[in-house]
Write a protein that holds these residues in place. Structure first.
Motif, short mmCIF file in Angstrom:
data_model
loop_
_atom_site.label_atom_id
_atom_site.label_comp_id
_atom_site.label_asym_id
_atom_site.label_seq_id
_atom_site.Cartn_x
_atom_site.Cartn_y
_atom_site.Cartn_z
N PHE A 138 -5.85 3.35 5.03
CA PHE A 138 -4.83 3.95 4.17
C PHE A 138 -3.50 3.87 4.91
O PHE A 138 -3.24 4.66 5.82
N PRO A 139 -2.63 2.92 4.56
CA PRO A 139 -1.40 2.70 5.32
C PRO A 139 -0.32 3.74 5.01
O PRO A 139 0.38 3.65 4.00
N ILE A 140 -0.18 4.71 5.89
CA ILE A 140 0.84 5.75 5.67
C ILE A 140 2.06 5.53 6.57
O ILE A 140 2.93 6.39 6.67
N SER A 141 2.12 4.37 7.22
CA SER A 141 3.29 4.01 8.02
C SER A 141 3.48 2.50 7.92
O SER A 141 2.54 1.76 7.60
N PHE A 142 4.69 2.03 8.19
CA PHE A 142 4.95 0.58 8.11
C PHE A 142 4.15 -0.16 9.17
O PHE A 142 3.74 -1.31 8.95
N LYS A 143 3.89 0.46 10.30
CA LYS A 143 3.10 -0.18 11.35
C LYS A 143 1.67 -0.45 10.89
O LYS A 143 1.08 -1.50 11.19
N MET A 144 1.12 0.48 10.12
CA MET A 144 -0.26 0.32 9.66
C MET A 144 -0.42 -0.82 8.66
O MET A 144 -1.53 -1.34 8.48
N VAL A 145 0.67 -1.20 8.00
CA VAL A 145 0.60 -2.30 7.03
C VAL A 145 0.12 -3.58 7.70
O VAL A 145 -0.57 -4.40 7.08
N ASN A 146 0.45 -3.76 8.98
CA ASN A 146 0.04 -4.96 9.72
C ASN A 146 -1.48 -5.08 9.83
O ASN A 146 -2.00 -6.18 10.07
N THR A 185 -17.87 0.89 -0.80
CA THR A 185 -16.52 0.71 -0.29
C THR A 185 -15.70 1.93 -0.67
O THR A 185 -16.05 2.66 -1.60
N CYS A 186 -14.62 2.14 0.06
CA CYS A 186 -13.74 3.27 -0.26
C CYS A 186 -12.29 2.83 -0.19
O CYS A 186 -11.84 2.29 0.82
N ARG A 187 -11.59 3.01 -1.27
CA ARG A 187 -10.15 2.74 -1.35
C ARG A 187 -9.50 4.02 -1.85
O ARG A 187 -9.79 4.47 -2.95
N CYS A 188 -8.64 4.63 -1.03
CA CYS A 188 -8.07 5.93 -1.37
C CYS A 188 -7.35 5.90 -2.71
O CYS A 188 -6.56 4.99 -2.99
N MET A 189 -7.62 6.88 -3.55
CA MET A 189 -6.99 6.96 -4.86
C MET A 189 -5.48 7.10 -4.77
O MET A 189 -4.76 6.67 -5.67
N CYS A 190 -5.01 7.70 -3.68
CA CYS A 190 -3.56 7.91 -3.52
C CYS A 190 -2.83 6.56 -3.52
O CYS A 190 -1.69 6.46 -3.98
N PHE A 191 -3.49 5.54 -2.98
CA PHE A 191 -2.88 4.21 -2.84
C PHE A 191 -2.51 3.64 -4.21
O PHE A 191 -1.53 2.92 -4.36
N ASP A 192 -3.30 3.98 -5.23
CA ASP A 192 -3.06 3.49 -6.59
C ASP A 192 -2.48 4.58 -7.49
O ASP A 192 -2.45 4.42 -8.71
N GLU A 193 -2.05 5.68 -6.88
CA GLU A 193 -1.43 6.80 -7.61
C GLU A 193 -2.30 7.31 -8.76
O GLU A 193 -1.82 7.56 -9.86
N THR A 248 8.95 8.80 -2.07
CA THR A 248 9.56 7.46 -2.00
C THR A 248 9.12 6.69 -0.76
O THR A 248 8.86 5.48 -0.82
N LYS A 249 9.01 7.38 0.39
CA LYS A 249 8.65 6.68 1.62
C LYS A 249 7.27 6.04 1.51
O LYS A 249 7.03 4.95 2.05
N TYR A 250 6.33 6.69 0.82
CA TYR A 250 5.00 6.13 0.66
C TYR A 250 5.00 4.98 -0.35
O TYR A 250 4.25 4.01 -0.20
N LYS A 251 5.83 5.08 -1.38
CA LYS A 251 5.90 4.00 -2.36
C LYS A 251 6.30 2.69 -1.70
O LYS A 251 5.74 1.63 -1.98
N ASN A 255 3.76 -0.49 -1.53
CA ASN A 255 4.17 -1.74 -2.17
C ASN A 255 4.15 -2.90 -1.17
O ASN A 255 3.75 -4.02 -1.51
N LEU A 256 4.56 -2.62 0.04
CA LEU A 256 4.54 -3.66 1.09
C LEU A 256 3.11 -4.08 1.39
O LEU A 256 2.81 -5.27 1.51
N ALA A 257 2.22 -3.10 1.48
CA ALA A 257 0.81 -3.39 1.77
C ALA A 257 0.17 -4.19 0.64
O ALA A 257 -0.60 -5.13 0.88
N LYS A 258 0.48 -3.84 -0.59
CA LYS A 258 -0.11 -4.54 -1.73
C LYS A 258 0.34 -5.99 -1.81
O LYS A 258 -0.36 -6.84 -2.39
N ASN A 259 1.48 -6.29 -1.22
CA ASN A 259 1.99 -7.66 -1.24
C ASN A 259 1.57 -8.44 0.01
O ASN A 259 1.98 -9.58 0.21
#
Length: 261
Positions: A138-146, A185-193, A248-251, A255-259
């Protein structure tokens, strides 16, 4: 304190996470209270202390989730940022195998770290009768997106013989192959709002300092004590029942992670 109040509001499951639950001096009492109210109990643990736990605790646990990112010592230490050996965890797992507890291996999928080891971990679980659950980080920071990998793509590429047969609460999906073997598998619901589903499930967190945190991504907490906890739970459920807006910071991070390819 929370089990009887939660029971009044229909809670059927008590899940104890961490830090490390087996370091808590109150673990036995917490589990005992939950079972007293006929609630299903789940423990999330790194598994390092299972070998020294009293058997009376195991009798109070219905399901246990073991954090196992790798079978390789170097990868395990890099992922967990610890010096523990996965060999000890595996030894404890085999010890736990003798109990009646349902055992899940929680395997976070980390890009560039353990992606190529997932099949090996699955085979280990299958051979020992453990269920495997691959966790999308669950990427809650820009670093985790990597390190982010889409869990649906992982299943398509690495486990093409498995077909998704159902989706449960909290973003958990179940896959099955032709021989009847399963993977979760588990994908956090927050990620998809998917806030509307969270409110229907009433997924409430109780912090170590006994505050109710109704939403993982919100800073809102609700104070509670023995005399007001039922009222406080109702307040949390009311909060969940209203439309929540992703900060906004999480959006931007999501969005970066989804791309990410």
């Amino acid at each position: 304190m929370g089990a009887p109040a939660a029971k009044q509001r229909g809670a059927k499951t008590v899940a104890i996470t961490g830090g490390e639950p087996f370091l808590s001096k109150n673990l036995f009492e917490l589990l005992q209270e939950a079972k007293k109210h006929e609630q299903y109990t789940i423990i999330n643990t790194n598994g390092s202390l299972l070998g020294i736990c009293a058997k009376k605790i195991f009798n109070l646990i219905d399901e246990i989730h073991i954090h196992l990112p790798s079978l390789d010592s170097n990868v395990y230490n890099r992922t967990t940022k610890s010096k523990k050996s996965p060999n000890q965890i595996l030894k404890n797992l085999l010890f736990l195998k003798e109990s009646k507890i349902k055992i899940f291996l929680n395997i976070p999928v980390v890009r560039g770290v353990n992606e190529l080891e997932l099949r090996k971990i699955y085979e280990f679980g299958k051979e020992n009768g453990f269920e495997c659950r691959f966790l999308e980080i669950f990427p809650i920071s820009f670093k985790m997106v990597n390190f982010y990998v889409n869990i649906n793509e992982v299943m398509k590429k690495q486990f093409p013989e498995f077909e998704k047969i159902s989706t449960y609460d909290y973003g958990i999906s179940k896959y099955k192959n032709i021989s009847g073997k399963t993977i979760y598998t588990c994908r956090c619901m927050c990620f998809d709002e998917r806030c509307n589903e969270c409110s229907k499930n009433h997924y409430l967190h109780l912090t170590p300092d006994m505050k109710i945190k109704p939403c993982s991504l919100s800073s809102k907490t609700i104070e509670c004590d023995q005399n007001t906890i039922v009222k406080n739970i109702d307040c949390a459920l009311d909060f969940l029942g209203k439309k929540q807006f992703l900060p906004t910071k999480y959006k931007k991070i999501f969005n970066l992670a989804k791309n990410t390819l």
